[in-house]
Design an enzyme around this catalytic site. Structure first.
Site, PDB file in Angstrom:
ATOM      1  N   ILE A  10       1.725  14.349  -8.413  1.00 36.90           N
ATOM      2  CA  ILE A  10       1.020  14.154  -9.680  1.00 36.90           C
ATOM      3  C   ILE A  10       1.919  14.361 -10.900  1.00 36.90           C
ATOM      4  O   ILE A  10       1.601  13.891 -11.998  1.00 36.90           O
ATOM      5  CB  ILE A  10      -0.225  15.073  -9.759  1.00 36.90           C
ATOM      6  CG1 ILE A  10      -1.196  14.570 -10.828  1.00 36.90           C
ATOM      7  CG2 ILE A  10       0.193  16.536  -9.996  1.00 36.90           C
ATOM      8  CD1 ILE A  10      -2.567  15.184 -10.747  1.00 36.90           C
ATOM      9  N   MET A  14       4.199   7.782 -11.816  1.00 34.43           N
ATOM     10  CA  MET A  14       3.037   7.134 -11.207  1.00 34.43           C
ATOM     11  C   MET A  14       1.897   8.119 -11.007  1.00 34.43           C
ATOM     12  O   MET A  14       0.720   7.759 -11.164  1.00 34.43           O
ATOM     13  CB  MET A  14       3.436   6.501  -9.875  1.00 34.43           C
ATOM     14  CG  MET A  14       4.328   5.279 -10.010  1.00 34.43           C
ATOM     15  SD  MET A  14       3.487   3.896 -10.835  1.00 34.43           S
ATOM     16  CE  MET A  14       2.327   3.416  -9.553  1.00 34.43           C
ATOM     17  N   HIS A 133      16.007  -1.801 -10.544  1.00 34.22           N
ATOM     18  CA  HIS A 133      15.071  -0.766 -10.974  1.00 34.22           C
ATOM     19  C   HIS A 133      15.806   0.226 -11.863  1.00 34.22           C
ATOM     20  O   HIS A 133      17.030   0.190 -11.988  1.00 34.22           O
ATOM     21  CB  HIS A 133      14.474  -0.034  -9.765  1.00 34.22           C
ATOM     22  CG  HIS A 133      13.381  -0.803  -9.079  1.00 34.22           C
ATOM     23  ND1 HIS A 133      13.647  -1.856  -8.229  1.00 34.22           N
ATOM     24  CD2 HIS A 133      12.038  -0.690  -9.129  1.00 34.22           C
ATOM     25  CE1 HIS A 133      12.507  -2.349  -7.776  1.00 34.22           C
ATOM     26  NE2 HIS A 133      11.516  -1.649  -8.301  1.00 34.22           N
ATOM     27  N   LYS A 137      15.592   5.645  -9.715  1.00 36.92           N
ATOM     28  CA  LYS A 137      14.980   5.314  -8.423  1.00 36.92           C
ATOM     29  C   LYS A 137      15.967   5.650  -7.317  1.00 36.92           C
ATOM     30  O   LYS A 137      17.089   5.139  -7.296  1.00 36.92           O
ATOM     31  CB  LYS A 137      14.600   3.832  -8.374  1.00 36.92           C
ATOM     32  CG  LYS A 137      13.866   3.425  -7.099  1.00 36.92           C
ATOM     33  CD  LYS A 137      13.385   1.981  -7.182  1.00 36.92           C
ATOM     34  CE  LYS A 137      12.710   1.532  -5.889  1.00 36.92           C
ATOM     35  NZ  LYS A 137      11.511   2.327  -5.545  1.00 36.92           N
TER      36      LYS A 137
END
Length: 254
Positions: A10, A14, A133, A137
């Site tokens: 969380i 995302m 990306h 990433k």
């Protein structure tokens, strides 16, 4: 009926996006928001779990959800066809009836790009994928590129493999389902994929660019809604949109 969601990861980009979507929704509630220090037991009791971690942590999250028969949406990259097959076997062994949805990309535009690439694949022998990306990433190639290459390979099952010369040279990219995939990790980029097809006297490029994380919102909501009613393993948002029924040369698969 409200669906309670456990969001694993969380604190990530995302994860925060999903948390905001839950807060704005009348049909969703936050059961738990798990961080790297959280116990996976916090997932227990949720109607649906969404995994938004990283490749090194995702395996444990998925296995825990399967073992406890909790519907799951996996939005973490790194899940190849072979790794997903191990989860299918684990589900059967655990006699789990809950659905497991592996979604390499929540963007509808990206999924359409992959579908269009599968449609074009039988017509071109030379095919390569270039994906870029953001610099943070940590995995490559991306899950979207892997999914695209796998669908291209499936679409070409009747015409033979992609022509990929000089595969012994590292600069030729990583082979995924016989398709060379080249990955870039760059500051200033969110996400972009180019699938380049080469033919006699012509090329065709199918490009998808992600300009904002808001492009993922409709796909996330679709996956969360579907997860509660699915009973098997689903790979790709295209399955939920019905796009997987579109076969090469415009025909339905047998």
């Amino acid at each position: 009926m409200t669906t309670s969601i456990a969001v694993v990861g969380i604190t990530g980009t995302m994860g925060r996006l999903v948390e905001a979507l839950i807060e704005r929704s009348d049909d969703l509630s936050l059961h738990a928001g798990l961080r790297s220090t959280s116990s996976l037991d916090e997932m227990l009791g949720a109607d649906v779990v969404i995994d938004l971690t990283h490749p090194g942590a995702s395996q444990a999250v998925v296995e825990f959800a399967v073992d406890h028969d909790i519907p799951l949406v996996v939005g973490t990259s790194g899940w190849s066809r072979d790794r997903i097959a191990t989860i299918e076997a684990r589900r059967r062994a655990a006699e789990s009836s809950a659905g497991v949805l592996f979604i390499p990309n929540f963007s509808v535009g990206s999924v359409l790009g992959t579908t269009l690439s599968a449609l074009a694949a039988p017509y071109f022998d030379s095919i390569e994928i270039l994906e870029a990306h953001h610099a943070g990433k940590i995995d490559s190639p991306s899950g979207t590129a892997v999914r695209t290459a796998e669908r291209i390979g499936e679409a070409r099952s009747g015409v033979g493999p992609v022509a990929a010369p000089h595969t012994d040279q590292r600069a030729r990219g990583q082979q995924v389902s016989g398709v060379p995939v080249h990955s870039m990790r760059l500051a200033g980029v969110l996400a972009r994929q180019d699938v380049v097809f080469g033919g006699t006297g012509e090329t065709l490029t199918i490009t998808h660019s992600t300009l904002s994380a808001s492009s993922y919102e409709s796909g996330i909501l679709l996956a969360l809604a579907a997860a509660r009613n699915e009973t098997g393993v689903v790979v790709g948002l295209d399955r939920l949109l019905g796009l997987d029924a579109i076969g090469p040369r415009g025909s339905d698969p047998a």
